[in-house]
Design an enzyme around this catalytic site. Sequence first.
Site, short mmCIF file in Angstrom:
data_model
loop_
_atom_site.label_atom_id
_atom_site.label_comp_id
_atom_site.label_asym_id
_atom_site.label_seq_id
_atom_site.Cartn_x
_atom_site.Cartn_y
_atom_site.Cartn_z
N GLU A 155 4.04 -4.85 7.70
CA GLU A 155 3.30 -3.72 8.27
C GLU A 155 3.67 -3.39 9.70
OE1 GLU A 155 2.00 -6.27 6.61
OE2 GLU A 155 0.50 -5.56 5.16
N ALA A 158 0.86 -1.17 0.00
CA ALA A 158 0.00 0.00 0.00
C ALA A 158 0.91 1.23 0.00
CB ALA A 158 -0.88 -0.02 1.24
N GLU A 205 -0.28 -9.35 -0.05
CA GLU A 205 -1.69 -9.74 0.11
C GLU A 205 -2.39 -9.94 -1.24
OE1 GLU A 205 -2.12 -6.47 2.85
OE2 GLU A 205 -3.09 -7.80 4.28
N GLY A 264 0.61 -4.89 1.28
CA GLY A 264 -0.53 -5.09 0.37
C GLY A 264 -0.15 -5.83 -0.90
#
Length: 255
Positions: free
Chosen positions: A131, A63, A111, A108
């Site tokens: 994270e 992200a 993911e 992300g």
Amino acid sequence: MSWDTIDLDRDEGVATITVDRPDRLNALNTDTLEALEEALAEARDARALVLTGAGDDAFVAGADIAYMAELSVAEAQAYAELGHRVTDAIETFPAPVIAAVNGYAFGGGCELALAADLRVASERAVLGQTEIDLGIVPGWGGTQRLSRLVGDELARRLVFFGERVDAQDAHQHGLVGEVVAHDELDDHVAGMAAELAAKPKHALQAAKEAMNQVHETHQSAGLTYERRAWSGLFGTDDQREGMRAFVEDREPEFE
Ligand code: COA
């Protein structure tokens, strides 16, 4: 449709979606994530989907940290919901999705790969749910999907320590299915996707949906789901063709 930071290519039933923001190592800001959601919707008639990142360095570096730095709780919630819509769209995509992990896949990015059906890594890939060192936790499905691939103990280690694992370790842990030479990744994955695209599509979709039930239900409900999916395929032309071809000792011609 076209987007600034997402490319969608189609070739003979295979769709390839490339996150194309290499100056930010393909980090997913809101615009890119929204474009990815639209591209996944647009590609839904594909018989196989490849997901990868532009450039030589990154699959998706996560992200967008610069965007997230000052988010309020409400804004973070909207961003998490968008990320979940995208990862759900990958997981429930009607055809198999292969993540071609061509470099960094952190946060992300990892993911996105976890939501795919299959993961093939370049020998240069490095993956991780990093994270924790940003003061947050995986927010686009990592706390749930990682343990099913690598087991609960290792998933906790990866999330708690934010460890970055290279391609060989990722393969050893089951985080990726295969590691190939960096220069061969695209051709190798294209070959897999073409092979999948030639398979009977209703049966592939049923296999995917039934196998996804493992993570949604208790085993007894999953087995009921499997029985229904299996018998339902006997209404398709591909089932007749596949079985008749076997009986007649010839190659099948699927729909
Ligand atoms: N969000 C926003 N920007 C990112 C980013 C991310 N997740 N990852 C990389 N970038 C940007 C960098 O800020 C840098 O921008 P700049 O050129 O304006 O300085 C550019 O992409 C190149 O990254 P850089 O760090 O210079 O490359 P590197 O080769 O030295 O290191 C990484 C690559 C991937 C190891 C490093 O960028 C990194 O650790 N990124 C964060 C990964 C992460 O924690 N992701 C999880 C987010 S939830």
